[in-house]
Design an enzyme around this catalytic site. Structure first.
Site, PDB file in Angstrom:
ATOM      1  N   ILE A  51       0.989  -1.132  -0.122  1.00  0.00           N
ATOM      2  CA  ILE A  51       0.033  -0.153   0.037  1.00  0.00           C
ATOM      3  C   ILE A  51       0.850   1.359  -0.075  1.00  0.00           C
ATOM      4  O   ILE A  51       0.180   2.329  -0.448  1.00  0.00           O
ATOM      5  CB  ILE A  51      -0.740  -0.032   1.259  1.00  0.00           C
ATOM      6  CG1 ILE A  51      -0.265   0.021   2.540  1.00  0.00           C
ATOM      7  CG2 ILE A  51      -2.060  -0.954   1.206  1.00  0.00           C
ATOM      8  CD1 ILE A  51      -1.088   0.141   3.820  1.00  0.00           C
ATOM      9  N   PHE A  72      -7.564  -3.405   5.443  1.00  0.00           N
ATOM     10  CA  PHE A  72      -7.051  -4.347   6.478  1.00  0.00           C
ATOM     11  C   PHE A  72      -5.525  -4.168   6.559  1.00  0.00           C
ATOM     12  O   PHE A  72      -5.028  -4.481   7.761  1.00  0.00           O
ATOM     13  CB  PHE A  72      -7.205  -5.671   6.139  1.00  0.00           C
ATOM     14  CG  PHE A  72      -8.836  -6.024   6.057  1.00  0.00           C
ATOM     15  CD1 PHE A  72      -9.538  -6.210   7.420  1.00  0.00           C
ATOM     16  CD2 PHE A  72      -9.304  -6.292   4.910  1.00  0.00           C
ATOM     17  CE1 PHE A  72     -10.831  -6.641   7.478  1.00  0.00           C
ATOM     18  CE2 PHE A  72     -10.608  -6.815   4.763  1.00  0.00           C
ATOM     19  CZ  PHE A  72     -11.476  -6.967   6.011  1.00  0.00           C
ATOM     20  N   ALA A  73      -4.630  -3.892   5.549  1.00  0.00           N
ATOM     21  CA  ALA A  73      -3.314  -4.141   5.493  1.00  0.00           C
ATOM     22  C   ALA A  73      -2.767  -3.318   6.738  1.00  0.00           C
ATOM     23  O   ALA A  73      -2.699  -2.014   6.797  1.00  0.00           O
ATOM     24  CB  ALA A  73      -2.601  -3.610   4.244  1.00  0.00           C
ATOM     25  N   ASN A  91       4.122   1.453   8.548  1.00  0.00           N
ATOM     26  CA  ASN A  91       3.159   0.578   7.652  1.00  0.00           C
ATOM     27  C   ASN A  91       1.596   0.882   8.023  1.00  0.00           C
ATOM     28  O   ASN A  91       0.818   0.942   6.992  1.00  0.00           O
ATOM     29  CB  ASN A  91       3.342  -0.960   8.318  1.00  0.00           C
ATOM     30  CG  ASN A  91       2.770  -2.151   7.429  1.00  0.00           C
ATOM     31  OD1 ASN A  91       2.781  -1.996   6.128  1.00  0.00           O
ATOM     32  ND2 ASN A  91       2.173  -3.057   7.846  1.00  0.00           N
ATOM     33  N   SER A 116     -10.015  -0.923  15.645  1.00  0.00           N
ATOM     34  CA  SER A 116     -10.072  -1.747  17.053  1.00  0.00           C
ATOM     35  C   SER A 116     -10.586  -1.060  18.011  1.00  0.00           C
ATOM     36  O   SER A 116     -10.423   0.004  18.408  1.00  0.00           O
ATOM     37  CB  SER A 116      -8.508  -2.132  17.088  1.00  0.00           C
ATOM     38  OG  SER A 116      -8.351  -2.636  18.411  1.00  0.00           O
ATOM     39  N   TYR A 140       0.337   0.095  18.899  1.00  0.00           N
ATOM     40  CA  TYR A 140      -0.684  -0.508  17.699  1.00  0.00           C
ATOM     41  C   TYR A 140      -1.974   0.024  17.746  1.00  0.00           C
ATOM     42  O   TYR A 140      -2.513   0.641  16.650  1.00  0.00           O
ATOM     43  CB  TYR A 140      -0.712  -1.988  17.999  1.00  0.00           C
ATOM     44  CG  TYR A 140      -2.116  -2.427  17.295  1.00  0.00           C
ATOM     45  CD1 TYR A 140      -2.148  -2.608  16.053  1.00  0.00           C
ATOM     46  CD2 TYR A 140      -3.163  -2.814  18.223  1.00  0.00           C
ATOM     47  CE1 TYR A 140      -3.355  -3.219  15.481  1.00  0.00           C
ATOM     48  CE2 TYR A 140      -4.391  -3.415  17.590  1.00  0.00           C
ATOM     49  CZ  TYR A 140      -4.322  -3.624  16.291  1.00  0.00           C
ATOM     50  OH  TYR A 140      -5.301  -3.858  15.712  1.00  0.00           O
ATOM     51  N   LYS A 144      -4.371   2.845  15.130  1.00  0.00           N
ATOM     52  CA  LYS A 144      -5.753   2.822  14.707  1.00  0.00           C
ATOM     53  C   LYS A 144      -6.371   4.051  14.914  1.00  0.00           C
ATOM     54  O   LYS A 144      -7.109   4.386  13.802  1.00  0.00           O
ATOM     55  CB  LYS A 144      -6.244   1.575  15.140  1.00  0.00           C
ATOM     56  CG  LYS A 144      -5.613   0.180  14.952  1.00  0.00           C
ATOM     57  CD  LYS A 144      -5.902  -0.228  13.716  1.00  0.00           C
ATOM     58  CE  LYS A 144      -5.234  -1.411  12.938  1.00  0.00           C
ATOM     59  NZ  LYS A 144      -5.530  -1.781  11.551  1.00  0.00           N
ATOM     60  N   ASN A 169     -13.203  -9.057  19.687  1.00  0.00           N
ATOM     61  CA  ASN A 169     -12.021  -9.952  19.549  1.00  0.00           C
ATOM     62  C   ASN A 169     -12.551 -11.036  18.563  1.00  0.00           C
ATOM     63  O   ASN A 169     -13.450 -11.956  18.756  1.00  0.00           O
ATOM     64  CB  ASN A 169     -11.846 -10.756  21.003  1.00  0.00           C
ATOM     65  CG  ASN A 169     -11.020 -10.029  21.906  1.00  0.00           C
ATOM     66  OD1 ASN A 169     -11.633  -8.963  22.417  1.00  0.00           O
ATOM     67  ND2 ASN A 169     -10.209 -10.699  22.317  1.00  0.00           N
ATOM     68  N   ARG A 220     -14.052 -10.877  27.614  1.00  0.00           N
ATOM     69  CA  ARG A 220     -13.861 -10.029  26.414  1.00  0.00           C
ATOM     70  C   ARG A 220     -15.242 -10.424  25.424  1.00  0.00           C
ATOM     71  O   ARG A 220     -15.969 -11.393  25.814  1.00  0.00           O
ATOM     72  CB  ARG A 220     -12.679 -10.685  25.773  1.00  0.00           C
ATOM     73  CG  ARG A 220     -11.370 -10.560  26.160  1.00  0.00           C
ATOM     74  CD  ARG A 220     -11.209  -9.140  26.123  1.00  0.00           C
ATOM     75  NE  ARG A 220      -9.607  -8.801  26.523  1.00  0.00           N
ATOM     76  CZ  ARG A 220      -9.448  -8.393  27.689  1.00  0.00           C
ATOM     77  NH1 ARG A 220     -10.699  -8.512  28.623  1.00  0.00           N
ATOM     78  NH2 ARG A 220      -8.259  -8.223  28.151  1.00  0.00           N
ATOM     79  N   ARG A 281      -1.583 -10.337  32.863  1.00  0.00           N
ATOM     80  CA  ARG A 281      -0.550  -9.712  31.838  1.00  0.00           C
ATOM     81  C   ARG A 281      -0.891  -8.197  31.921  1.00  0.00           C
ATOM     82  O   ARG A 281      -1.952  -7.628  31.984  1.00  0.00           O
ATOM     83  CB  ARG A 281      -1.206 -10.208  30.323  1.00  0.00           C
ATOM     84  CG  ARG A 281      -0.494  -9.607  29.118  1.00  0.00           C
ATOM     85  CD  ARG A 281      -1.089 -10.341  27.892  1.00  0.00           C
ATOM     86  NE  ARG A 281      -2.186 -10.049  27.384  1.00  0.00           N
ATOM     87  CZ  ARG A 281      -2.786 -10.698  26.319  1.00  0.00           C
ATOM     88  NH1 ARG A 281      -2.126 -11.256  25.618  1.00  0.00           N
ATOM     89  NH2 ARG A 281      -4.229 -10.244  26.110  1.00  0.00           N
TER      90      ARG A 281
HETATM   91  C1  WQD Z   1      -8.097 -12.335  25.159  1.00  0.00           C
HETATM   92  C2  WQD Z   1      -8.261 -12.768  26.450  1.00  0.00           C
HETATM   93  C3  WQD Z   1      -6.169 -12.433  27.816  1.00  0.00           C
HETATM   94  C4  WQD Z   1      -3.910 -15.437  25.724  1.00  0.00           C
HETATM   95  C5  WQD Z   1      -7.050  -8.183  20.807  1.00  0.00           C
HETATM   96  C6  WQD Z   1      -6.257  -7.082  20.463  1.00  0.00           C
HETATM   97  C7  WQD Z   1      -7.153  -5.947  20.483  1.00  0.00           C
HETATM   98  C8  WQD Z   1      -8.756  -6.120  19.907  1.00  0.00           C
HETATM   99  C9  WQD Z   1      -9.173  -7.509  20.081  1.00  0.00           C
HETATM  100  C10 WQD Z   1      -8.225  -5.824  17.117  1.00  0.00           C
HETATM  101  C11 WQD Z   1      -7.576 -11.791  27.469  1.00  0.00           C
HETATM  102  C12 WQD Z   1      -6.312 -13.975  27.749  1.00  0.00           C
HETATM  103  C13 WQD Z   1      -4.815 -14.440  26.132  1.00  0.00           C
HETATM  104  C14 WQD Z   1      -3.186 -16.332  26.620  1.00  0.00           C
HETATM  105  C15 WQD Z   1      -4.759 -15.621  28.245  1.00  0.00           C
HETATM  106  N1  WQD Z   1      -8.847  -6.212  18.490  1.00  0.00           N
HETATM  107  N2  WQD Z   1      -5.205 -14.844  27.289  1.00  0.00           N
HETATM  108  N3  WQD Z   1      -3.682 -16.468  27.813  1.00  0.00           N
HETATM  109  O1  WQD Z   1      -5.900  -8.827  24.215  1.00  0.00           O
HETATM  110  O2  WQD Z   1      -8.503  -9.045  24.409  1.00  0.00           O
HETATM  111  O3  WQD Z   1      -7.302  -8.380  22.214  1.00  0.00           O
HETATM  112  O4  WQD Z   1      -8.307  -8.489  20.108  1.00  0.00           O
HETATM  113  O5  WQD Z   1      -7.338  -5.002  17.024  1.00  0.00           O
HETATM  114  O6  WQD Z   1      -6.390  -5.046  19.983  1.00  0.00           O
HETATM  115  O7  WQD Z   1      -5.146  -7.023  21.258  1.00  0.00           O
HETATM  116  O8  WQD Z   1      -6.812 -10.407  22.930  1.00  0.00           O
HETATM  117  O9  WQD Z   1      -6.492 -12.917  22.372  1.00  0.00           O
HETATM  118  O10 WQD Z   1      -4.775 -11.741  23.421  1.00  0.00           O
HETATM  119  O11 WQD Z   1      -6.709 -12.060  24.995  1.00  0.00           O
HETATM  120  O12 WQD Z   1      -5.224 -15.767  29.447  1.00  0.00           O
HETATM  121  O13 WQD Z   1      -2.121 -17.118  26.353  1.00  0.00           O
HETATM  122  O14 WQD Z   1      -7.504 -14.159  26.877  1.00  0.00           O
HETATM  123  O15 WQD Z   1      -5.718 -11.990  29.176  1.00  0.00           O
HETATM  124  O16 WQD Z   1      -8.290 -11.700  28.638  1.00  0.00           O
HETATM  125  P1  WQD Z   1      -7.085  -9.077  23.594  1.00  0.00           P
HETATM  126  P2  WQD Z   1      -6.309 -11.847  23.629  1.00  0.00           P
END
Ligand code: WQD
Length: 327
Positions: A51, A72-73, A91, A116, A140, A144, A169, A220, A281
């Site tokens: 792009i 999306f890229a 990017n 996002s 990141y 967005k 998610n 989530r 985390r």
């Molecule tokens: C989901 C849940 C973790 C991994 C991401 C993007 C965000 C958005 C949505 C688009 C959380 C838990 C995870 C693991 C765990 N979309 N987990 N063990 O962080 O909610 O968001 O998608 O851009 O920008 O970052 O997604 O899948 O990492 O985590 O317990 O090994 O699972 O704590 O509660 P997240 P995720």
């Protein structure tokens, strides 16, 4: 008349390309193939390129009669964005500017943008509405938020109209098991749960079980990939019908915990999910789910598939594609 899909060989992109073709849109995909998969395109036309190449974008739009773009890229790894921010600024942000400039040179002004829910950082009220404060907590997420604003400015300066879809998610695979998420680079919960259950990685580590939620784990809003793809088809129709620039939260409005995901996987797969509880985390919001009112009133869209359907489709895909797309 056709639709240019940037990053169309990725996870959400490929499901959207398929949904567009199923609704009789002509599609051309522009993808660097750094992270995309040719097999995920199911024969859709692919141009390998970047792009950032404005002339290529202009040529593509002219030669294919492109009238609309789904963009999306982008890079999407939150942790990596904090370690190598320059790659994300260039990017995701500069790339979006180049794309818009290249498209404008060919007269294309309607863009659906892959945004996002992370633009809101840790939301202060629940469910999350579109007027929640913009407060990114990673490079990141900032990219967005910046591109949403840049698109708004292109509306003022050049008449661009954009629908920014703020995904919650994204999860699952196509219901017929034909395409899904290649887990090679994914760090998201559901592919990791599938991988551990299939013995392809060590046990899943649950990031904290002492949160103030019903079972102590984070909550989530998981949205089925085919529902998400459909939101893009509807957003293109909205823009074609003259809709104004808008940002929309694309989520189901339902919250599910990490343990909900693990238990649903055990029930659906009939397998034990190996997991262990680890520390929290950093930067994880405790609970986040969408208020889907605005996306419903604007696009007539709402999630139609349940958490069980998400897990069923993910299980079907991952258990039959142990090497992803193997390309
Ligand atoms: C989901 C849940 C973790 C991994 C991401 C993007 C965000 C958005 C949505 C688009 C959380 C838990 C995870 C693991 C765990 N979309 N987990 N063990 O962080 O909610 O968001 O998608 O851009 O920008 O970052 O997604 O899948 O990492 O985590 O317990 O090994 O699972 O704590 O509660 P997240 P995720």
């Amino acid at each position: 008349m056709s639709v240019l899909v940037t990053g169309g060989a990725g996870y959400i992109g490929s499901h959207t390309v398929r949904a567009l073709r199923a609704t009789d849109h002509a599609v051309v995909v522009l993808d660097t193939m750094e992270l995309g998969h040719r097999a995920a395109l199911l024969g859709a036309e692919l141009v390998v390129g970047n792009i950032r190449d404005r002339a290529l974008v202009t040529d593509l739009c002219r030669s294919h009669g492109v009238t609309q773009i789904v963009h999306f890229a982008a890079y999407k790894n939150v942790g990596e964005s904090m370690e190598q921010p320059d790659r994300y600024w260039l990017n995701n942000v500069a790339g979006s500017v180049d794309l818009v400039e290249g498209a404008l040179a060919a007269g294309v002004k309607e863009i659906v943008f892959s945004s996002s829910c992370s633009v809101n950082g840790t939301p202060t009220t629940m469910p999350v509405t579109e007027d929640a404060p913009i407060s990114p907590e990673s490079v990141y997420a900032e990219t967005k938020a910046m591109v949403e604003r840049i698109l708004g400015w292109y509306g003022i300066t050049h008449g661009v109209r954009a629908a920014s879809l703020r995904y919650f998610n994204a999860a699952g695979a196509s219901t017929d098991g034909v395409i899904g998420e290649d887990w090679t680079h994914s760090q998201n919960l559901i592919p990791l749960v599938m991988k551990a259950t299939l013995g392809k990685r060590p046990p899943v580590r649950v990031f904290g079980s002492d949160y103030p939620t019903a079972d102590g784990t984070c909550v989530r809003d998981y949205i089925h990939i085919e529902d998400l793809a459909d939101a893009h088809v509807r957003a293109l129709r909205y823009l074609r019908d003259g809709g104004d620039t808008v940002s929309l939260n694309v989520g189901s409005g339902v919250g599910s915990s990490v343990l909900d995901i693990i238990h649903a996987t055990e029930r659906i797969s009939g397998q034990v999910v190996p997991y262990e509880v680890g520390p929290r985390r950093a930067g994880d919001p405790v609970v986040t789910y969408a208020d889907p009112t605005k996306v419903h009133t604007t696009l007539g869209w709402s999630a139609t598939r349940s958490l069980d359907e998400i897990i069923e489709s993910a299980w079907r895909w991952h258990s039959t594609h142990l090497d992803g797309f193997a390309d």
